[in-house]
Design a protein around this motif. Structure first.
Motif, PDB file in Angstrom:
ATOM      1  N   ASN A 226      -1.088 -11.230  -5.626  1.00  0.00           N
ATOM      2  CA  ASN A 226      -0.556 -10.070  -5.600  1.00  0.00           C
ATOM      3  C   ASN A 226       0.449  -9.889  -4.513  1.00  0.00           C
ATOM      4  N   ASP A 227       1.299  -8.912  -4.816  1.00  0.00           N
ATOM      5  CA  ASP A 227       2.336  -8.444  -3.706  1.00  0.00           C
ATOM      6  C   ASP A 227       1.699  -7.567  -2.612  1.00  0.00           C
ATOM      7  N   GLN A 228       2.555  -7.134  -1.787  1.00  0.00           N
ATOM      8  CA  GLN A 228       2.213  -6.575  -0.957  1.00  0.00           C
ATOM      9  C   GLN A 228       1.503  -5.222  -1.257  1.00  0.00           C
ATOM     10  N   ASP A 229       1.910  -4.444  -2.461  1.00  0.00           N
ATOM     11  CA  ASP A 229       1.145  -3.276  -3.015  1.00  0.00           C
ATOM     12  C   ASP A 229      -0.090  -3.680  -3.817  1.00  0.00           C
TER      13      ASP A 229
ATOM     14  N   ARG B  68      -0.232  -5.511  -6.601  1.00  0.00           N
ATOM     15  CA  ARG B  68      -0.010  -5.503  -7.840  1.00  0.00           C
ATOM     16  C   ARG B  68       0.331  -6.828  -8.368  1.00  0.00           C
TER      17      ARG B  68
END
Length: 670
Positions: free
Chosen positions: A35-38, A40
């Protein structure tokens, strides 16, 4: 000291290379997403799953298993990946649990390079969920931590992937389940979770344990991505789930070592010939490990040798996985460094660019050489172990060319397992691991008599099958079936195993001659449609009677004329002589027979039976496919390598099969 985490708690990670171990009561699918920082998942390539088990810095198993080990190198993950989620999902299929509430709580533990525990957690409170986000590794201010999550999804794998932002979650979940279902027809048996002390050695991720442990560990390449350790006998076993008080039985599945290692028990294993003595307690090794036959855990020598073969099988799988992973990382890093040079117009050409390219290639060569040195050292240890284990194997575990067969005597008890062939990998330099199946057989066998099976990726099996004619392949398939059936009869006490053979057209008469001439086969093979009907009716009735007696608790009320011995039905030349009713009965025997002592072995070419279409698909999936020529179609339950299977054929010109069957028949006559 290992941190015990409950849901929501976190713990810092001391290093970038680690292993995540998952232990569940029944086989589950294990995967991981980035996942990325958000939070997602940006694209489908950010997930490792059985259909695509590798990502940079991450590797999962291709199989559903009760035990999983996920190898992780956090430094090799994409720079924009800030979270790694470990996912567990129940595979879809008949007879499988549909929710985690039916199982004991899954247990997850993280270990470092030295095999020491970092953190673990038990995923309690699950009920209707069929998928669960077990733990997450996340990056905070340049450092990585682990958090116990335990978030379940009643909607299954698709709901979990959709929750992470994947647009085509339903399609990907279906792809993953299809890959697992397809793999079961070629996969070895999934071992049950092991309790503390059940293994005298434990494979772990990463570098050497050092001189204090005798130098038996695998040194991690300095820049390698993932490296599995080949430890010595002094390794400590991993922690076990607190909720597990007994080792659960594995799923009835395919297997060379079906059912996994046997747990030590206060009584000797059935069929064991050695004295009943307590299992040896592993001690600290003072130097490099010296191979000894039977140094695994167990109450008898047969049980120890069985567990030792299983350990060798797992060690070879993980050693080769480490080598392949290190080579892949070396190639990937070289490509990244070359791309970096080419992406900058100022360094694209000129002496600086040439030097950068040369340096990148030199690093790649050095890493591959380091990985090869580690591989050769580990293979040397396994070769030395094989050299002492093979001569010590009892007849049930030994090849036909082993001298133990020349001193054969019918046994008093059924052994715990039987050899079904050998397994090897291209990198294993001639090392072959015995392929053992637990007894009684938990799954039927399909001996492929066609040159077009579901072979492995490397094409070894296809090449082997292309140099012989179809008639020769069918002859070898029939001889393989005879060798397997003869071994099954030989390893059981006299009268405890009964053979039935269906050969509608009489095409296998030459291959069946040893069974017929010795008298081990009670009567001539069933021929024609009438013979097919008679045998199938007899065995179907037996399955029905045993099932009714067991369900009603009236086993003593079985008819006196019922043969209570284990039964094996060998079917040649399928589907010749079979109508729709016979095919339905065959499927019934394949599904319900093993639990009632009726087992199935088919010699068939799947393409010949294509007219039945999807009706036979469940039958093919229910049987373990083996081949009469070497083929790379089988997979291990840890990494999913394509293993080359070699059939248990009797050496050309040997009379060992005739001698053994003569003794079996003589022991039966009184």
């Amino acid at each position: 000291m290992t941190a015990e985490l409950v849901r929501g708690q976190n713990h810092p990670l001391p290093g970038s290379r680690l292993e995540i171990r998952v232990s569940v009561e029944r086989p589950v699918i294990a995967g991981a997403t980035l996942n990325d920082q958000d939070g997602r998942m940006r694209e489908e390539r950010w997930i490792a799953h059985p259909a695509r088990p590798q990502l940079p810095g991450l590797e999962v198993s291709r199989q559903a298993a009760a035990e999983h080990r996920l190898a992780v190198d956090l430094d090799a993950l994409p720079e924009d990946a800030h979270r790694l989620n470990v996912l567990l999902a129940l595979p879809s299929g008949d007879g499988e649990p549909t929710r985690f509430g039916e199982l004991a709580a899954p247990f997850v533990t993280l270990t470092g390079l030295d095999g020491e525990g970092i953190a673990n957690c038990t995923l309690t409170g699950l009920d209707a969920e069929s998928a669960v986000l077990a733990v997450e590794l996340y990056r905070r201010q340049g450092a990585w931590k682990v958090r116990a999550v335990g978030q379940g999804y009643a909607g299954g794998l698709a709901a979990m992937l959709a929750d992470q932002g994947l647009p085509h979650a339903q399609e990907l979940a279906a792809t993953i389940n299809e890959a697992v279902a397809a793999g079961r027809a070629r996969s070895v048996a999934v071992p049950p979770p092991r309790k503390d002390g059940e293994r005298s050695r434990e494979a772990t991720v990463g570098g050497a344990r050092g001189a204090a442990d005798g130098g038996a560990g695998t040194a991690a390449p300095s820049d390698g991505r993932i490296s599995y350790q080949h430890p010595n006998r002094a390794s400590a076993p991993p922690p076990s789930p607190p909720s597990q008080t007994a080792s659960s039985s594995a799923e009835t599945g395919p297997g060379p070592v079906a059912g996994g290692p046997a747990a030590p028990s206060p009584t000797p294993a059935s069929g064991s010939s050695g004295p009943s003595v307590p299992p040896p307690s592993p001690g600290k090794a003072a130097g490099p490990h010296v191979p000894v036959a039977g140094d695994a855990n167990g109450w008898t020598m047969d049980e120890r040798l069985y567990n030792q073969v299983w350990d060798m099988f797992e060690d070879l799988a993980r050693t080769v996985a480490a080598y392949r992973s290190a080579v892949d990382f070396a190639e990937s890093r070289m490509e990244q460094e070359l791309d970096k040079v080419l992406s900058d117009p100022r360094t694209r050409v000129g002496p600086a660019a040439d030097a950068a390219r040369a340096e990148a290639r030199t690093k790649q060569v050095r890493l591959v050489e380091q990985a090869r040195e580690v591989l050769e050292r580990d293979l040397g240890q396994l070769h030395a172990e094989s050299d002492v284990v093979e001569p010590a194997l009892p007849a049930a575990y030994a090849r036909w060319d082993n001298p133990v067969w020349h001193g054969y005597r019918p046994p008093d008890q059924t052994p715990m397992a039987m050899r079904l062939g050998d397994l090897g990998l291209p990198e294993s330099a001639g090392l072959r691991i015995p392929m053992l199946v637990r007894l009684p057989l938990e799954r039927g066998l399909w001996i492929d008599s066609g040159g077009h099976g579901t072979g492995g990726s490397s094409g070894a099996g296809t090449a082997a099958g292309s140099v012989i004619t179809s008639d020769e392949l069918r002859r070898l398939a029939a001889e393989t079936a005879t060798a397997v059936a003869a071994r099954l009869v030989a390893v059981h006490p006299p009268g405890d195993f009964t053979l039935h053979v269906i050969d509608p057209a009489g095409s296998a008469s030459a291959a069946l001659a040893p069974l017929i001439d010795s008298g081990v086969l009670p009567g001539p093979p069933a021929a024609g449609a009438a013979g097919v009907t008679t045998v199938l009716e007899q065995l179907t009735r037996r399955v029905d009677l045993v099932q009714m007696a067991v369900r009603s608790g009236a086993v003593d009320s079985l008819p006196p004329d019922l043969d209570t011995a284990e039964q094996l039905l060998v079917v040649h030349d399928f589907p010749h002589g079979f109508d729709d009713r016979a095919v339905t009965q065959l499927r019934y025997i394949a599904d319900e027979g093993p639990s009632s002592g009726v087992h199935l072995m088919m010699v068939a070419d799947r393409e010949d039976a294509a007219a039945y279409g999807p009706v036979l698909s469940p039958l093919w999936r229910a049987l373990l496919r083996i081949t009469p020529v070497p083929d790379d179609h089988l997979a291990d339950p840890w990494v999913g390598h394509h293993w080359t299977y070699e059939p248990p054929l009797v050496p050309h010109g040997s009379r060992v099969l005739t001698q053994v069957l003569s003794q079996v028949a003589s022991a039966r006559r009184p």
